[in-house]
Design a protein around this motif. Sequence first.
Motif, PDB file in Angstrom:
ATOM      1  N   SER A 547    -103.731  13.052   4.948  1.00 24.06           N
ATOM      2  CA  SER A 547    -104.713  11.717   4.957  1.00 24.06           C
ATOM      3  C   SER A 547    -105.295  11.889   6.041  1.00 24.06           C
ATOM      4  CB  SER A 547    -104.440  10.723   3.879  1.00 24.06           C
ATOM      5  OG  SER A 547    -103.731  12.053   3.363  1.00 24.06           O
ATOM      6  N   VAL A 548    -104.500  10.749   7.271  1.00 27.99           N
ATOM      7  CA  VAL A 548    -105.240  10.362   8.868  1.00 27.99           C
ATOM      8  C   VAL A 548    -105.591  11.619   9.257  1.00 27.99           C
ATOM      9  CG1 VAL A 548    -105.239   8.649  10.650  1.00 27.99           C
ATOM     10  CG2 VAL A 548    -104.246   8.184   8.306  1.00 27.99           C
ATOM     11  N   ALA A 549    -105.045  12.336   9.701  1.00 27.75           N
ATOM     12  CA  ALA A 549    -105.833  13.690  10.567  1.00 27.75           C
ATOM     13  C   ALA A 549    -106.890  13.881   9.900  1.00 27.75           C
ATOM     14  CB  ALA A 549    -104.623  15.015  10.480  1.00 27.75           C
ATOM     15  N   SER A 550    -106.672  14.641   8.487  1.00 27.36           N
ATOM     16  CA  SER A 550    -107.753  14.935   7.981  1.00 27.36           C
ATOM     17  C   SER A 550    -109.369  14.058   8.669  1.00 27.36           C
ATOM     18  CB  SER A 550    -107.928  14.886   6.116  1.00 27.36           C
ATOM     19  OG  SER A 550    -109.188  15.494   5.621  1.00 27.36           O
ATOM     20  N   PHE A 551    -109.018  12.649   8.195  1.00 26.13           N
ATOM     21  CA  PHE A 551    -109.916  11.816   7.814  1.00 26.13           C
ATOM     22  C   PHE A 551    -110.451  11.592   9.554  1.00 26.13           C
ATOM     23  CE2 PHE A 551    -111.375   7.512   9.428  1.00 26.13           C
ATOM     24  CZ  PHE A 551    -111.931   7.246   8.017  1.00 26.13           C
TER      25      PHE A 551
END
Length: 662
Positions: A547-551
């Motif tokens: 999720s953080v990588a996508s954000f």
Amino acid sequence: MTHHNFCRWALLGALATGAATSFTACTAPPQTSAAATVANKFGDATLRQIATAQDERQSATLLPFLNGPEALYRREAALALASVQDKAAVPALTARLTDEDASVRLAAAYALGQTADTTAESALRERVTQEKDAQARFYTLEALGRCVSRAGLSNLAKLPPALGADTAALAGQAWGLYRAGLRGVTSEVAVARLVQLLGPANPYRARLAAANALARTRGLNLNSYAVAIGTSAQSDPSYAVRSASAAALSKASAAVTVPGVLTTLARRDPDYRVRISALRAMTAAQYAPVKEAAWAALTDAHEHVALAAAEFFLNHAAGEPGVLFLEKANKLSAWRPRATLLAAALKLGGPEQNAIRAAVQERYKATSDPYEKGYLLKALGEDPAAYEFVRNATFATEQPVVIGTYGIEALVAMRRLPGFPVEQQPTFALTLQRAIGTRDVAVMGTAAEAIRDPKLDMRRLFANAAFLKEARDKLVLPRDLEAWQSLQQTIDYLEKKDATPLPVAKAATHPIDWAAVRAIPAGQRARISTSKGAVVFRLLVNEAPGSVASFVQLVNQGFYNGKNFHRVVPNFVAQGGCPRGDGWGSSDYNLRSEFADLRYGEGAVGLASAGKDTESCQWFITHAPTPHLDGRYTIFAQVVSGMDVVSRLEIGDRIEKIELVR
């Protein structure tokens, strides 16, 4: 929550607040700038392997790690299984409740709770008295509440005598009863115990859980406990406990003391969230004694309180002329409370109904704010005589998409009114068919939902589902998942077929980019510049790497710059990041849910979804603890500064830009 489904949960969630936050990673204090340069844990290849198996939902890959020699990997595997939620893993997780390492036992209990499998009940119950570590005991009791049967609830409601003074056990019991209550598993004995745990002598975590349990467990009659709950609502030192206790008083509305308590809270509590909860707890039966406090709240310094007051009148006012609310509305400067009062004016009507409708329509024409226009269409949804105006506005060309979204919702709301003219029902059916043909996902999805509403009896008018199939087949998955789901459900309804499974995208369609993850420091921050001020997130890359990588990748693309906060539910969430600006937008990929051991405290940042493993680009910030979201929506960040800005955000406020900072 991409989403539209989350928007509905938001309405429910706004009714109660309060959760333990001091004991979770989600409320860690601000990091130093040096901490932002610390590498995250995924330099470890084995942790990447575990996280990849979690993302791919590969229980068979994870299970061997539970029996490995290193406690770190046993713990991480157990936590990974908390996201997978595979009931086949219950025996292996149960075995880890006796692990030599307390952190592994804690993780195993958490994962068992996430499965919500009643077959784990006996092992968890037995472990409560055997567990020596206080935090692991807390987790075991909470997990027991997620798995407990009705027959076993009495054991949870009564702690063993040896644990009667144990603060971790008291808190765990309270959270266990809360989790059971959310599942509809409750009893009079359990309720009585929760009221005891609400008492001031009990630890903070226990009071928070007890207040939330009383507020959110459905079907309770709390009249006999009104004095104790009212005392908590007025005197607890924590705003979150006072807020949830105030919400619980809605279930004690017949008690003579409650209107006085609620009016006092609405007028005097120093925290705006408690004032909101008090206004929401007021019922139609209490209208006369609480009305003056609600009038006063319309001019509260905090706009969210004014909105809650306006919603009180929309929901509960009776015996008043509609023109009174028109006059009150015209004195308000904030558009959302004003539009909500205008809805109340139209709902109550009276001899001046035509004049009220004309005034609302004129205000619609005069404003340039698409969100205000949307809310005014929502207000007109209270008056069937405004049908043509709303329909024309809904299908007008070259306008912001949010207007069409609000418009179709208003038309459907209008049709559901008892006073909707029978002779106009065929026209409404044609309007729905036109909506399906627009290729606008929000308009299509909302219209499809109306067609399958049994109360509207539309099946007789839509014997052929061909037009729905044609519209469905033009959608692009996974981007248009929610509209696809709504159309498919309606096709199944019209054809009297079993529900078609949701086509959730697999991990292979968007795997975790481990190179991107490893480039993100453990203390990485993001600065969100909004039209109300700056908010700073700490990204939780160790807990939610995908999720953080996508954000971060979306931030680096400038994806969020210029987007709006399209949904703000006072005392619940501010939600943004939708490319359409109405909650129906998405990216071209889905993420898998990452249910780390985190809790939705104040300032938690979660990903919206339309169900497990459908996360995308939309995110929300909680105004207050919202524990009913725990373990159901990915938490990927935590606000470390700017909560005062978050509390003031409104629908239509802009995300000017997001940048990564140290």
